[in-house]
Design a protein around this motif. Structure first.
Motif, PDB file in Angstrom:
ATOM      1  N   MET A  50      25.059 -17.181 -30.407  1.00  0.00           N
ATOM      2  CA  MET A  50      24.312 -16.659 -29.267  1.00  0.00           C
ATOM      3  C   MET A  50      25.222 -16.636 -28.037  1.00  0.00           C
ATOM      4  O   MET A  50      26.299 -17.213 -28.026  1.00  0.00           O
ATOM      5  N   LYS A  51      24.740 -15.957 -26.990  1.00  0.00           N
ATOM      6  CA  LYS A  51      25.486 -15.900 -25.733  1.00  0.00           C
ATOM      7  C   LYS A  51      24.886 -16.882 -24.737  1.00  0.00           C
ATOM      8  O   LYS A  51      23.682 -17.139 -24.727  1.00  0.00           O
ATOM      9  N   ALA A  52      25.748 -17.426 -23.890  1.00  0.00           N
ATOM     10  CA  ALA A  52      25.313 -18.331 -22.834  1.00  0.00           C
ATOM     11  C   ALA A  52      26.248 -18.193 -21.640  1.00  0.00           C
ATOM     12  O   ALA A  52      27.459 -18.003 -21.816  1.00  0.00           O
ATOM     13  N   PRO A  67      21.180 -23.077 -31.354  1.00  0.00           N
ATOM     14  CA  PRO A  67      20.625 -24.423 -31.488  1.00  0.00           C
ATOM     15  C   PRO A  67      19.803 -24.555 -32.771  1.00  0.00           C
ATOM     16  O   PRO A  67      19.155 -23.594 -33.211  1.00  0.00           O
ATOM     17  N   THR A  68      19.837 -25.712 -33.360  1.00  0.00           N
ATOM     18  CA  THR A  68      19.025 -26.003 -34.549  1.00  0.00           C
ATOM     19  C   THR A  68      17.842 -26.867 -34.122  1.00  0.00           C
ATOM     20  O   THR A  68      18.040 -27.995 -33.665  1.00  0.00           O
ATOM     21  N   PRO A  69      16.613 -26.349 -34.240  1.00  0.00           N
ATOM     22  CA  PRO A  69      15.465 -27.109 -33.745  1.00  0.00           C
ATOM     23  C   PRO A  69      15.243 -28.401 -34.525  1.00  0.00           C
ATOM     24  O   PRO A  69      15.390 -28.441 -35.737  1.00  0.00           O
ATOM     25  N   ALA A  70      14.889 -29.461 -33.809  1.00  0.00           N
ATOM     26  CA  ALA A  70      14.432 -30.691 -34.438  1.00  0.00           C
ATOM     27  C   ALA A  70      12.982 -30.506 -34.886  1.00  0.00           C
ATOM     28  O   ALA A  70      12.366 -29.464 -34.632  1.00  0.00           O
ATOM     29  N   ASN A 128      28.206 -33.342 -18.999  1.00  0.00           N
ATOM     30  CA  ASN A 128      29.310 -32.875 -19.832  1.00  0.00           C
ATOM     31  C   ASN A 128      29.623 -31.422 -19.526  1.00  0.00           C
ATOM     32  O   ASN A 128      28.736 -30.623 -19.209  1.00  0.00           O
ATOM     33  N   LEU A 129      30.887 -31.065 -19.649  1.00  0.00           N
ATOM     34  CA  LEU A 129      31.336 -29.681 -19.499  1.00  0.00           C
ATOM     35  C   LEU A 129      31.868 -29.192 -20.845  1.00  0.00           C
ATOM     36  O   LEU A 129      32.429 -29.980 -21.604  1.00  0.00           O
ATOM     37  N   PRO A 130      31.723 -27.911 -21.196  1.00  0.00           N
ATOM     38  CA  PRO A 130      31.057 -26.870 -20.406  1.00  0.00           C
ATOM     39  C   PRO A 130      29.547 -27.089 -20.322  1.00  0.00           C
ATOM     40  O   PRO A 130      28.957 -27.770 -21.164  1.00  0.00           O
ATOM     41  N   PHE A 131      28.930 -26.477 -19.294  1.00  0.00           N
ATOM     42  CA  PHE A 131      27.529 -26.705 -18.991  1.00  0.00           C
ATOM     43  C   PHE A 131      26.811 -25.376 -18.839  1.00  0.00           C
ATOM     44  O   PHE A 131      27.331 -24.439 -18.237  1.00  0.00           O
ATOM     45  N   THR A 132      25.601 -25.293 -19.385  1.00  0.00           N
ATOM     46  CA  THR A 132      24.758 -24.099 -19.280  1.00  0.00           C
ATOM     47  C   THR A 132      23.611 -24.394 -18.321  1.00  0.00           C
ATOM     48  O   THR A 132      22.734 -25.203 -18.644  1.00  0.00           O
ATOM     49  N   PRO A 133      23.571 -23.778 -17.138  1.00  0.00           N
ATOM     50  CA  PRO A 133      22.498 -24.055 -16.175  1.00  0.00           C
ATOM     51  C   PRO A 133      21.180 -23.403 -16.593  1.00  0.00           C
ATOM     52  O   PRO A 133      21.094 -22.715 -17.615  1.00  0.00           O
ATOM     53  N   SER A 153      16.147 -27.276 -18.915  1.00  0.00           N
ATOM     54  CA  SER A 153      17.354 -28.104 -18.827  1.00  0.00           C
ATOM     55  C   SER A 153      17.340 -29.247 -19.828  1.00  0.00           C
ATOM     56  O   SER A 153      18.377 -29.853 -20.107  1.00  0.00           O
ATOM     57  N   LEU A 154      16.171 -29.545 -20.397  1.00  0.00           N
ATOM     58  CA  LEU A 154      16.058 -30.612 -21.391  1.00  0.00           C
ATOM     59  C   LEU A 154      16.065 -30.072 -22.816  1.00  0.00           C
ATOM     60  O   LEU A 154      15.976 -30.837 -23.776  1.00  0.00           O
ATOM     61  N   ALA A 155      16.156 -28.748 -22.957  1.00  0.00           N
ATOM     62  CA  ALA A 155      16.084 -28.128 -24.275  1.00  0.00           C
ATOM     63  C   ALA A 155      17.413 -28.250 -25.017  1.00  0.00           C
ATOM     64  O   ALA A 155      18.471 -28.450 -24.415  1.00  0.00           O
ATOM     65  N   ARG A 156      17.349 -28.088 -26.331  1.00  0.00           N
ATOM     66  CA  ARG A 156      18.555 -28.068 -27.146  1.00  0.00           C
ATOM     67  C   ARG A 156      19.179 -26.672 -27.043  1.00  0.00           C
ATOM     68  O   ARG A 156      18.503 -25.662 -27.232  1.00  0.00           O
ATOM     69  N   GLY A 157      20.460 -26.624 -26.718  1.00  0.00           N
ATOM     70  CA  GLY A 157      21.137 -25.342 -26.564  1.00  0.00           C
ATOM     71  C   GLY A 157      21.515 -25.031 -25.130  1.00  0.00           C
ATOM     72  O   GLY A 157      22.178 -24.037 -24.854  1.00  0.00           O
ATOM     73  N   GLY A 158      21.097 -25.891 -24.207  1.00  0.00           N
ATOM     74  CA  GLY A 158      21.453 -25.679 -22.809  1.00  0.00           C
ATOM     75  C   GLY A 158      20.241 -25.330 -21.985  1.00  0.00           C
ATOM     76  O   GLY A 158      19.096 -25.552 -22.390  1.00  0.00           O
ATOM     77  N   GLY A 159      20.481 -24.744 -20.806  1.00  0.00           N
ATOM     78  CA  GLY A 159      19.392 -24.320 -19.938  1.00  0.00           C
ATOM     79  C   GLY A 159      19.051 -22.862 -20.160  1.00  0.00           C
ATOM     80  O   GLY A 159      19.445 -22.238 -21.143  1.00  0.00           O
ATOM     81  N   GLY A 160      18.306 -22.302 -19.191  1.00  0.00           N
ATOM     82  CA  GLY A 160      17.801 -20.946 -19.319  1.00  0.00           C
ATOM     83  C   GLY A 160      18.848 -19.856 -19.273  1.00  0.00           C
ATOM     84  O   GLY A 160      18.544 -18.691 -19.572  1.00  0.00           O
ATOM     85  N   TYR A 161      20.096 -20.196 -18.909  1.00  0.00           N
ATOM     86  CA  TYR A 161      21.165 -19.203 -18.945  1.00  0.00           C
ATOM     87  C   TYR A 161      21.657 -18.965 -20.374  1.00  0.00           C
ATOM     88  O   TYR A 161      22.537 -18.139 -20.599  1.00  0.00           O
ATOM     89  N   ALA A 162      21.084 -19.665 -21.348  1.00  0.00           N
ATOM     90  CA  ALA A 162      21.391 -19.445 -22.768  1.00  0.00           C
ATOM     91  C   ALA A 162      20.386 -18.467 -23.353  1.00  0.00           C
ATOM     92  O   ALA A 162      19.229 -18.419 -22.933  1.00  0.00           O
ATOM     93  N   SER A 163      20.808 -17.702 -24.364  1.00  0.00           N
ATOM     94  CA  SER A 163      19.929 -16.679 -24.922  1.00  0.00           C
ATOM     95  C   SER A 163      18.963 -17.225 -25.968  1.00  0.00           C
ATOM     96  O   SER A 163      18.003 -16.547 -26.338  1.00  0.00           O
ATOM     97  N   LYS A 164      19.189 -18.457 -26.448  1.00  0.00           N
ATOM     98  CA  LYS A 164      18.245 -19.109 -27.357  1.00  0.00           C
ATOM     99  C   LYS A 164      18.151 -20.578 -26.978  1.00  0.00           C
ATOM    100  O   LYS A 164      19.156 -21.196 -26.594  1.00  0.00           O
TER     101      LYS A 164
END
Length: 315
Positions: free
Chosen positions: A1-3, A23-26, A55-60, A87-98
């Motif tokens: 995915m893109k982020a 991201p792989t859902p729990a 941690n870096l890199p970071f997805t806002p 921001s608490l999701a797996r895969g980063g924040g809302g700037y991630a596509s999934k």
């Protein structure tokens, strides 16, 4: 995915689009395809390093609206959902596509509400609801002062308070913004650069509830408050420090409560999304840009000329 991520702190140009693993859902999470997010002040602070991230890199991205990708935890493929806890999701924040989001953090978006509308309300409306009702206990017929009415939280709070039957005063820095706030339902709009907010509210009888989004104006809020009034301290747009007259505070018996990282419940988030569907409230969208223009969106927000939310969309 893109982020959209940053791998080091700096100006908006450190935001770069990257290919990252899905991201792989729990077991308790739901996988969503993000369609829209917003730009918040915290995003700018994190990117610049004034609020360092773990941690870096970071997805806002504090919030996200999107589509359920597979049946899970009571949600069905294709449903439209909002999370104000991206921001608490797996895969980063809302700037991630999934994102893989805990099911308990997802609010269903009703028919007739776009992803852009949902996310523009999002965290701002969740914070406004929490301040007005969860902590502020606002009742119909009360007078409320909402600072910074043109801000994301302020503009939604004005509408929610008006819809709840309150008499609403708010502040603005220009006649143009004042007129826009009157159209949103404000009964009194005060130009805080030219008028004394505390005096005008006392002339109106005093505010039983004050939503304080500036912080440096706390003394004005104390002056504006009615005896036994409540002040909910939510934001510090004007800085972290204020000098107050504790004698006046004590004699008026005003209760000042810090709101912290304020969000209402998912149940209440679904209530304000339904109000949008019913055209009872209207989230202000200043600009809508593709996620690839996140750097430009950061510059726009930093300029201070924006009224409403900047929405970023994923293709």
């Amino acid at each position: 995915m893109k982020a959209i991520q940053f791998s080091h702190y700096g100006d908006p140009d450190v935001l770069q689009i990257q290919e990252v693993a899905d991201p792989t859902p729990a077991q308790d999470e739901v996988l969503i395809e993000v369609k829209a997010t917003t730009v918040n002040r915290l995003d700018l602070f994190q990117r610049a390093g004034s609020r360092p991230v773990g941690n870096l890199p970071f997805t806002p991205g504090l919030e996200a609206a999107g589509i359920i990708l597979q049946d899970s935890n009571g949600f069905k493929t294709g449903e439209h959902v909002l999370t104000t806890r991206a921001s608490l999701a797996r895969g980063g924040g809302g700037y991630a596509s999934k994102l893989a989001v805990p099911a308990k953090d997802l609010a269903r978006i009703p028919t007739g509400v776009s992803f852009e509308q949902a996310v523009a309300a999002g965290l701002a409306a969740s914070t406004a609801w929490g301040g007005l009702f969860d902590l502020g206990k606002l009742k119909a017929g009360e007078r409320v002062l909402i600072w910074a009415g043109s801000s994301g939280v302020g503009s939604i709070a004005v509408q929610l308070a008006e819809h709840a039957g309150a008499w609403v005063a708010t502040t603005a820095s220009s006649e143009e913004r004042a007129q826009a706030l009157k159209q949103l339902g404000a009964d009194l709009v005060i130009n805080h650069r030219q008028q004394n907010v505390g005096e005008l509210l006392q002339e109106a009888g005093g505010a039983q509830l004050v939503i304080e989004l500036v912080s440096s104006t706390l003394q004005d809020s104390l002056q504006a408050a009615a005896s036994d009034g409540r002040i909910i301290l939510i934001g510090n747009l004007g800085g972290k420090e204020a000098t107050v007259d504790t004698q006046a505070w004590r004699l008026k018996r005003v209760n000042v409560l810090g709101g912290g990282q304020l969000r209402t419940s998912v149940t209440n988030e679904e209530k304000f999304l339904q109000l949008i569907a019913e055209h009872a409230i209207h989230p202000l969208i200043a600009r809508t840009l593709p996620i690839e223009q996140a750097a430009e969106a950061h510059r726009l927000l930093d300029s201070g000329d924006i009224q409403g939310k900047i929405v970023l969309t994923h293709a």
